[in-house]
Design a protein around this motif. Structure first.
Motif, PDB file in Angstrom:
ATOM      1  N   VAL A 155       0.835  -1.198   0.000  1.00 34.89           N
ATOM      2  CA  VAL A 155       0.000   0.000   0.000  1.00 34.89           C
ATOM      3  C   VAL A 155       0.876   1.257   0.000  1.00 34.89           C
ATOM      4  O   VAL A 155       0.531   2.270  -0.609  1.00 34.89           O
ATOM      5  CB  VAL A 155      -0.964  -0.010   1.210  1.00 34.89           C
ATOM      6  CG1 VAL A 155      -1.689   1.314   1.327  1.00 34.89           C
ATOM      7  CG2 VAL A 155      -1.974  -1.128   1.066  1.00 34.89           C
ATOM      8  N   ALA A 156       2.034   1.165   0.671  1.00 33.06           N
ATOM      9  CA  ALA A 156       2.896   2.345   0.774  1.00 33.06           C
ATOM     10  C   ALA A 156       3.533   2.711  -0.566  1.00 33.06           C
ATOM     11  O   ALA A 156       3.907   3.856  -0.775  1.00 33.06           O
ATOM     12  CB  ALA A 156       3.985   2.113   1.816  1.00 33.06           C
ATOM     13  N   MET A 157       3.676   1.736  -1.456  1.00 28.51           N
ATOM     14  CA  MET A 157       4.333   2.050  -2.725  1.00 28.51           C
ATOM     15  C   MET A 157       3.323   2.613  -3.717  1.00 28.51           C
ATOM     16  O   MET A 157       2.306   1.990  -3.987  1.00 28.51           O
ATOM     17  CB  MET A 157       4.975   0.790  -3.290  1.00 28.51           C
ATOM     18  CG  MET A 157       6.047   0.251  -2.379  1.00 28.51           C
ATOM     19  SD  MET A 157       7.278  -0.691  -3.246  1.00 28.51           S
ATOM     20  CE  MET A 157       6.701  -2.335  -3.000  1.00 28.51           C
ATOM     21  N   PRO A 158       3.607   3.807  -4.258  1.00 30.03           N
ATOM     22  CA  PRO A 158       2.658   4.432  -5.176  1.00 30.03           C
ATOM     23  C   PRO A 158       2.440   3.553  -6.410  1.00 30.03           C
ATOM     24  O   PRO A 158       3.400   3.124  -7.048  1.00 30.03           O
ATOM     25  CB  PRO A 158       3.337   5.735  -5.560  1.00 30.03           C
ATOM     26  CG  PRO A 158       4.386   5.958  -4.556  1.00 30.03           C
ATOM     27  CD  PRO A 158       4.789   4.630  -4.036  1.00 30.03           C
ATOM     28  N   LEU A 159       1.171   3.294  -6.718  1.00 30.01           N
ATOM     29  CA  LEU A 159       0.806   2.410  -7.826  1.00 30.01           C
ATOM     30  C   LEU A 159       1.399   2.874  -9.161  1.00 30.01           C
ATOM     31  O   LEU A 159       1.987   2.088  -9.898  1.00 30.01           O
ATOM     32  CB  LEU A 159      -0.726   2.335  -7.914  1.00 30.01           C
ATOM     33  CG  LEU A 159      -1.333   1.567  -9.083  1.00 30.01           C
ATOM     34  CD1 LEU A 159      -0.909   0.121  -9.056  1.00 30.01           C
ATOM     35  CD2 LEU A 159      -2.846   1.652  -9.049  1.00 30.01           C
ATOM     36  N   MET A 160       1.258   4.182  -9.423  1.00 30.91           N
ATOM     37  CA  MET A 160       1.737   4.700 -10.712  1.00 30.91           C
ATOM     38  C   MET A 160       3.237   4.483 -10.865  1.00 30.91           C
ATOM     39  O   MET A 160       3.717   4.036 -11.898  1.00 30.91           O
ATOM     40  CB  MET A 160       1.447   6.205 -10.790  1.00 30.91           C
ATOM     41  CG  MET A 160       0.221   6.597 -11.563  1.00 30.91           C
ATOM     42  SD  MET A 160       0.403   6.216 -13.288  1.00 30.91           S
ATOM     43  CE  MET A 160       1.758   7.299 -13.702  1.00 30.91           C
ATOM     44  N   ILE A 161       3.967   4.850  -9.813  1.00 35.27           N
ATOM     45  CA  ILE A 161       5.420   4.778  -9.872  1.00 35.27           C
ATOM     46  C   ILE A 161       5.876   3.334 -10.047  1.00 35.27           C
ATOM     47  O   ILE A 161       6.731   3.022 -10.890  1.00 35.27           O
ATOM     48  CB  ILE A 161       6.030   5.342  -8.566  1.00 35.27           C
ATOM     49  CG1 ILE A 161       5.549   6.762  -8.322  1.00 35.27           C
ATOM     50  CG2 ILE A 161       7.544   5.275  -8.609  1.00 35.27           C
ATOM     51  CD1 ILE A 161       6.014   7.753  -9.327  1.00 35.27           C
ATOM     52  N   MET A 162       5.275   2.428  -9.248  1.00 36.05           N
ATOM     53  CA  MET A 162       5.698   1.035  -9.322  1.00 36.05           C
ATOM     54  C   MET A 162       5.369   0.421 -10.673  1.00 36.05           C
ATOM     55  O   MET A 162       6.190  -0.290 -11.254  1.00 36.05           O
ATOM     56  CB  MET A 162       5.032   0.227  -8.196  1.00 36.05           C
ATOM     57  CG  MET A 162       5.693   0.381  -6.859  1.00 36.05           C
ATOM     58  SD  MET A 162       7.471   0.100  -6.930  1.00 36.05           S
ATOM     59  CE  MET A 162       7.513  -1.666  -7.173  1.00 36.05           C
TER      60      MET A 162
END
Lengths: 336, 332
Positions: A155-162
């Motif tokens: 959840v902490a990792m931004p979806l777009m960036i990942m």
């Protein structure tokens, strides 16, 4: 929750909950919300267009990938020939600048990509979310700890960036739309898992589940027959809002040039070059932008309607304060 | 107060552990890929010998955990890299060297960070003002026509992708009306006025989208608070409606807004990547898109970790603020 209140207020759905089967009750509640019905109709139309894309383009007599160099003015940098961006009986919505590809065909095939990728990604997200959420709630303490921390990290990792970063390392031989759907699905399941875990923990303590356990049912049967029906409502609610969000992510990735790649048409990708052509061929910008806007708006309104229909108590809770501040935090986090 | 200090400490340790876990996962995902990293880096036309040479240069022959150890060591203590003839020292925190330019990833990020921070910080101020303001207004005007209009606008806002609103803003304001020139980044330290003017449209694009979510949440939690007993007591005592809504109900709505703001840092960073690409701002987002397109793995991994750092930090700070804002929160 805000729209839930509005709709319930308008329709009075939160007064009495009539008895009846779950599905029938759901339809009855959904039917009373006019905005959601209109949205549902729009969504149905979009799905129909996406499914019938080959048929529609055959009717027009065009396809999304053929170049028509004769229809663009190469002397003026590739501006479509003729008024209205080259719109004619042959090319209903005009042609793409520079390449002369048919815009109508690209738009309806783009609907296929948009909806297909978003739905597939949602299915992956829901499948992973339910599996890990139920496993965390029913498993041993260390399993729960491990899975919950893992979910926190996801959840902490931004979806777009990942997804942007992940798309860099996969070999290009992989079919691109499938890949985009998989990447979005594999990263964006965190909130579903949290919701499912919380709901399962509540359900686990209920009598019918305890009864099943005491009768000697295995964990798997309990999960399938006693828990899944109970987690369906919150999962459907959240999944309904995941679809429009996934559409936006796909469009964004394609806009950045790392999502669906040419020649496969996609709305986001069409917008990449559109700003240069807005004067010569405004529909090249307006069509994909409008299609995106309408699709996401319709799906969001429908999602809100589904939420109200599935959980009318969410609406009435807003009226009679119960001091459930923690819940609103969870809800806020969930919709973010 | 002791309990509170302990809470802050525990939260800090938790954030550090999360970051470490993120670095492990990100490292494994990116460096243990099915595709051969050396092949990807070298390009499709490289001969097997060239690929092998690249692999040796990148220490790809070592096992994964050894390489992760090196990576971690560089992060904490710095590292020396031999680039052919000379040796380049990369001081801590070292995220490695770019495959493309041999530049240190840390320096690369450091150079681009001010642009992205300017964008996100400015936009955040705007979206908090716009979002919370709209939310309060529509809770106050509940049931009236103006509230319906506001609800409609915020709904449209949530349904518009940031690059669509940015495109439209840019075309209308810069292209048609010529109110502003097309944005070009000017550093804050060079010319504060030009900095603000050039960032105005990017700020607006990013803020309008995020503000919609805040307006919806603020409205919902304001309505929830307004239904609570202590508000009824205020009203019964004859406290004016403006004071009830503007002060007491708003205080109750404050905590969820903080929580959402932390959650939204992640999505805002995603939005910032799009905004930077659209407006041609030379920030981290633009660099990341470039690195992804040329498969420059150290840069991609470094950027993901730095962004992850900011998101985890934002969440930890929000948790602490949340506890300060709402004393009913149980500190665990």
């Amino acid at each position: 929750m805000s729209e839930a209140l509005l709709a319930a207020r308008a329709a009075g759905t939160d007064t009495t909950v009539p008895a009846g089967s779950g599905a029938r009750q759901f339809w009855r509640r959904l039917r009373t919300q006019h905005a959601a019905l209109v949205a549902a109709a729009v969504v149905a139309l979009l799905v129909l267009v996406a499914l019938a894309a080959p048929l529609l383009t055959a009717l027009e007599g065009q396809d999304p990938t053929t170049y028509h160099p004769s229809l663009v003015d190469s002397a003026r940098g590739g501006v479509p020939v003729g008024p209205l961006g080259g719109a004619s009986a042959d090319h209903w919505l005009g042609v793409e600048p520079q390449t002369g590809r048919d815009l109508f065909a690209r738009l309806v095939y783009g609907a296929r990509v948009s909806l297909g990728v978003a739905l597939a990604a949602t299915v992956v997200q829901v499948a992973i979310g339910i599996t890990l959420g139920v496993a965390a709630a029913l498993g041993k303490r260390w399993v729960d700890q491990l899975l919950s921390r893992f979910t926190d990290i996801i959840v902490a990792m931004p979806l777009m960036i990942m997804s942007l970063a992940l798309l860099a390392i996969v070999p290009s031989s992989f079919p691109r739309p499938v890949l985009v759907a998989l990447v979005i699905g594999l990263i964006g399941w965190g909130n579903i898992a949290r919701i499912v875990r919380a709901q399962t923990l509540t359900l686990k303590e209920l009598d019918h589940v305890s009864a099943a356990r005491l009768s000697g049912w295995g964990t798997w049967s309990i999960a399938r027959r006693e828990l899944l029906p109970g987690i369906a409502a919150p999962v459907i609610t959240y999944a309904a809002l995941l679809v429009p969000s996934n559409i936006t992510v796909e469009a964004a990735l394609s806009f950045l040039g790392v999502g669906v790649k040419p020649p496969t048409p996609s709305w986001g990708q069409m917008l990449t070059a559109a700003d240069v052509w807005y004067q010569a061929a405004p529909q090249y910008l307006l069509l994909p932008a409008g299609a995106l806007f309408i699709t996401v708006l319709a799906l969001t309104v429908l999602g809100d309607g589904v939420r109200t229909a599935l959980d009318p108590r969410a609406a009435s809770r807003l009226r009679v304060g119960t001091g459930r501040r923690r819940e609103s935090k969870a809800a806020g986090g969930g919709t973010a | 107060m002791n309990g509170f200090t302990g809470f802050v400490l525990r939260r800090a340790v938790g954030a550090a552990v999360t970051l470490l876990a993120i670095s492990v996962i990100v490292y494994i995902v990116f460096y243990a890929t099915p595709g051969n990293v050396a092949q990807i880096t070298c390009g499709p036309r490289c001969s097997p010998e060239q690929v092998h040479q690249v692999a040796r240069q990148l220490n790809l022959d070592d096992p994964l955990f050894v390489r992760y150890g090196h990576f971690l060591q560089g992060l904490v203590a710095g590292q020396d890299y031999s680039t052919g003839t000379s040796v380049q020292h990369c001081s801590a925190p070292c995220l490695g060297l770019s495959y493309q330019s041999d530049q240190q990833v840390t320096q690369l990020i450091w150079a681009k960070l001010p642009v992205s921070l300017s964008l996100v910080a400015g936009a955040m101020v705007l979206w908090l003002i716009l979002g919370v303001g709209t939310g309060v207004l529509s809770a106050w005007r509940r049931g009236r026509f103006s509230e319906r209009v506001l609800t409609g606008i915020t709904l449209a806002g949530t349904a518009t992708p940031v690059f669509v609103i940015g495109l439209v803003l840019m075309i209308v304001v810069c292209g048609e009306l010529r109110l502003l020139p097309f944005p070009q980044y000017v550093a804050l330290t060079d010319d504060p006025e030009q900095w603000a003017w050039n960032l105005l449209l990017p700020w607006l694009s990013l803020a309008l989208i995020e503000a919609a979510a805040f307006a919806r949440l603020t409205r919902a939690s304001m309505l929830e608070t307004l239904a609570e007993d202590h508000i009824r007591t205020f009203r019964a005592y004859g406290v004016g409606e403006r004071s009830v809504v503007g002060r007491h109900a708003l205080r109750g709505a404050f905590a969820p807004v903080i929580a959402l703001n932390a959650n939204n840092v992640g999505s805002a960073v995603g939005g910032a990547v799009l905004t930077e690409t659209l407006f041609g701002l030379p920030g981290i987002g633009q660099e990341l898109v470039h690195a992804v397109n040329v498969v420059d793995l150290p840069v991609v991994v470094g950027m993901v970790l730095v962004i992850g750092f900011f998101v985890v930090l934002a969440n930890a700070v929000a948790d602490v603020l949340y506890a300060v804002a709402d004393r009913r929160v149980v500190l665990t």
